[in-house]
Write an enzyme that holds these catalytic residues in place. Structure first.
Site, mmCIF file in Angstrom:
data_model
loop_
_atom_site.group_PDB
_atom_site.id
_atom_site.type_symbol
_atom_site.label_atom_id
_atom_site.label_comp_id
_atom_site.label_asym_id
_atom_site.label_seq_id
_atom_site.Cartn_x
_atom_site.Cartn_y
_atom_site.Cartn_z
ATOM 1 N N HIS A 232 0.825 -1.205 0.000
ATOM 2 C CA HIS A 232 0.000 0.000 0.000
ATOM 3 C C HIS A 232 0.868 1.266 0.000
ATOM 4 C CE1 HIS A 232 -3.928 1.945 1.144
ATOM 5 N NE2 HIS A 232 -3.077 2.900 1.449
ATOM 6 N N GLU A 236 1.482 3.754 -3.415
ATOM 7 C CA GLU A 236 1.102 5.160 -3.343
ATOM 8 C C GLU A 236 2.272 6.069 -3.744
ATOM 9 O OE1 GLU A 236 -1.974 6.126 -2.862
ATOM 10 O OE2 GLU A 236 -1.313 8.193 -3.146
ATOM 11 N N LYS A 239 3.224 5.674 -7.571
ATOM 12 C CA LYS A 239 2.232 6.379 -8.394
ATOM 13 C C LYS A 239 2.539 7.873 -8.459
ATOM 14 C CE LYS A 239 -1.754 5.965 -6.635
ATOM 15 N NZ LYS A 239 -3.100 5.736 -6.079
ATOM 16 N N ASN A 240 2.835 8.441 -7.304
ATOM 17 C CA ASN A 240 3.151 9.866 -7.249
ATOM 18 C C ASN A 240 4.408 10.193 -8.040
ATOM 19 O OD1 ASN A 240 1.473 11.743 -5.407
ATOM 20 N ND2 ASN A 240 1.522 9.807 -4.312
HETATM 21 C C1 W6P Z 1 6.353 14.441 -6.509
HETATM 22 C C2 W6P Z 1 5.254 14.662 -5.496
HETATM 23 C C3 W6P Z 1 5.388 13.388 -4.691
HETATM 24 C C4 W6P Z 1 4.683 12.943 -3.591
HETATM 25 C C5 W6P Z 1 5.009 11.708 -3.046
HETATM 26 C C6 W6P Z 1 6.000 10.922 -3.581
HETATM 27 C C7 W6P Z 1 6.718 11.365 -4.692
HETATM 28 C C8 W6P Z 1 6.409 12.600 -5.234
HETATM 29 N N1 W6P Z 1 6.962 13.241 -6.329
HETATM 30 O O1 W6P Z 1 6.650 15.235 -7.386
#
Ligand code: W6P
Length: 382
Positions: A232, A236, A239-240
């Site tokens: 999980h 997450e 993906k970001n």
């Molecule tokens: C980004 C914004 C973010 C949030 C969480 C994890 C990776 C990233 N990269 O630009």
């Protein structure tokens, strides 16, 4: 006794945090009676702490239809477990208890979107001031953390002692004593890739490296953990990172910088670093990423963020804060650091030894809602 009396009564007891080590040991030689006796009290205690805490969130929030719905489900589940208070642990009782837990778990499966809806209802009803926002942020973190703990205990009981659910052979219930981090990263990446492809979105590659400082013959990293939780968290974050990379370089770029995943097992911490070159986040926006109902993505109704089945790639705003709760649940952490203009580094820290991985649980305390004093802890000690 009214339910409110029962909440008062059970909130007098402190929740009992368990460790991954004790969960594993119990999975090997624990018996169902023991688990039954523990859970029929512990669940009531944990639910009561959250119910008491609700007296300190903005009163008008309690009037929101979705919050009322959520509470009615909790009241029902509380009453069902309370009904076992004096039941002797014979075979019938034990079977009924397990069935009750299976049903409770199913009943509460969609509580996160229900609470997201409750927040939207509150926004619609009128402006939410900063103090209310802070209180709700604080409450949501604790409520969802409490939920993670309760669902972990319930699911573990039903996997060990129920018969309706398949069990992976090497796992002890939901715990994997040889949880392989790299393979979880690959699984999470494969799922993210499918999600992106279904949205006709390009997918940057990933590079995974592992280093095991602790058992230094080979560099594979395995440890005792709940793979579903780790999946999980990693899903997450990946993906970001993937989305940020694609948005930085555009949909038609020839090449994208890979997302780099480093897995390092030290003596105390196991750290997973996920680094992207997605352009980073300004410092002022970084902490907002963990606020419920703030999202960096456009609201999930544009083609850009929906796949063909309507699954949002991003946008509900609960992914990151809840991923951080999963990391913190067994005394770990999730931290982000970012260089605006370059990229973001995410660090997942996890206790490398199962005996140090004890649940972090909220304890009801009205002090924390009064902003003037820091006396007393409202979290369990490890
Ligand atoms: C980004 C914004 C973010 C949030 C969480 C994890 C990776 C990233 N990269 O630009």
């Amino acid at each position: 006794f009214t339910l409110a009396n029962q909440f008062d009564n059970y909130a007098k007891f402190q929740p009992t945090p368990v460790t991954l080590k004790s969960l594993i040991d119990f999975a090997v030689d624990g018996d169902m009676k023991h688990s039954y006796k523990f859970l029929r009290v512990e669940l009531l205690v944990r639910w009561s702490h959250m119910r008491k805490e609700m007296d300190y969130i903005p009163a008008r929030f309690l009037e929101m239809p979705s919050l009322k719905l959520a509470n009615s489900l909790y009241d029902q589940s509380f009453s069902e477990v309370l009904a076992f208070k004096d039941a002797e642990p014979d075979a019938t009782t034990l079977r009924k208890f397990t069935e009750t837990l299976v049903e409770i778990r199913r009943r509460h499966a969609n509580i996160v979107p229900t609470l997201a809806r409750a927040y939207m209802e509150l926004e619609k009803a009128g402006p939410i001031d900063l103090i209310e926002k802070n209180r709700l942020q604080y409450f949501y973190d604790r409520f969802f953390m409490n939920r993670i703990g309760i669902r972990t205990l319930i699911y573990q009981h039903t996997l060990l002692f129920g018969n309706e659910l398949p069990q992976h052979s090497q796992q002890a219930g939901i715990i994997d004593p040889y949880c392989d981090v790299a393979s979880i990263v690959r699984d999470a990446y494969a799922t993210a890739k499918q999600l992106f492809e279904r949205a006709s979105y390009p997918v940057p590659t990933i590079e995974i490296s592992s280093h095991n400082v602790h058992e230094n013959e080979k560099n594979d990293v395995t440890f005792v953990y709940i793979p579903a939780h780790l999946y999980h968290i990693i899903f997450e974050l990946l993906k970001n990172s993937l989305r940020a990379t694609v948005e930085r370089y555009g949909l038609d770029a020839k090449e994208y910088p890979p997302v780099c995943v480093r897995i390092v097992k030290g003596h105390e911490d196991l750290t997973i670093q996920i680094a992207d070159r997605g352009g980073g986040v300004p410092r002022s926006k970084l902490s907002q990423l963990f606020h419920y109902m703030y999202s960096t993505a456009p609201k999930p109704n544009s083609d850009f963020t929906l796949d063909s089945k309507g699954t949002p790639i991003a946008g509900l705003g609960y992914g990151l804060p809840i991923a951080r709760l999963y990391a913190k649940y067994f005394q770990g952490n999730l931290a982000l650091s970012s260089v605006e203009g370059l990229g973001t580094w995410a660090y997942i820290s996890i206790k490398a030894a199962a005996e140090n991985a004890s649940e972090l649980l909220p304890i009801f305390s009205k002090i924390r809602y009064s902003y003037t004093t820091k006396k007393g802890s409202d979290w369990t000690k490890k």
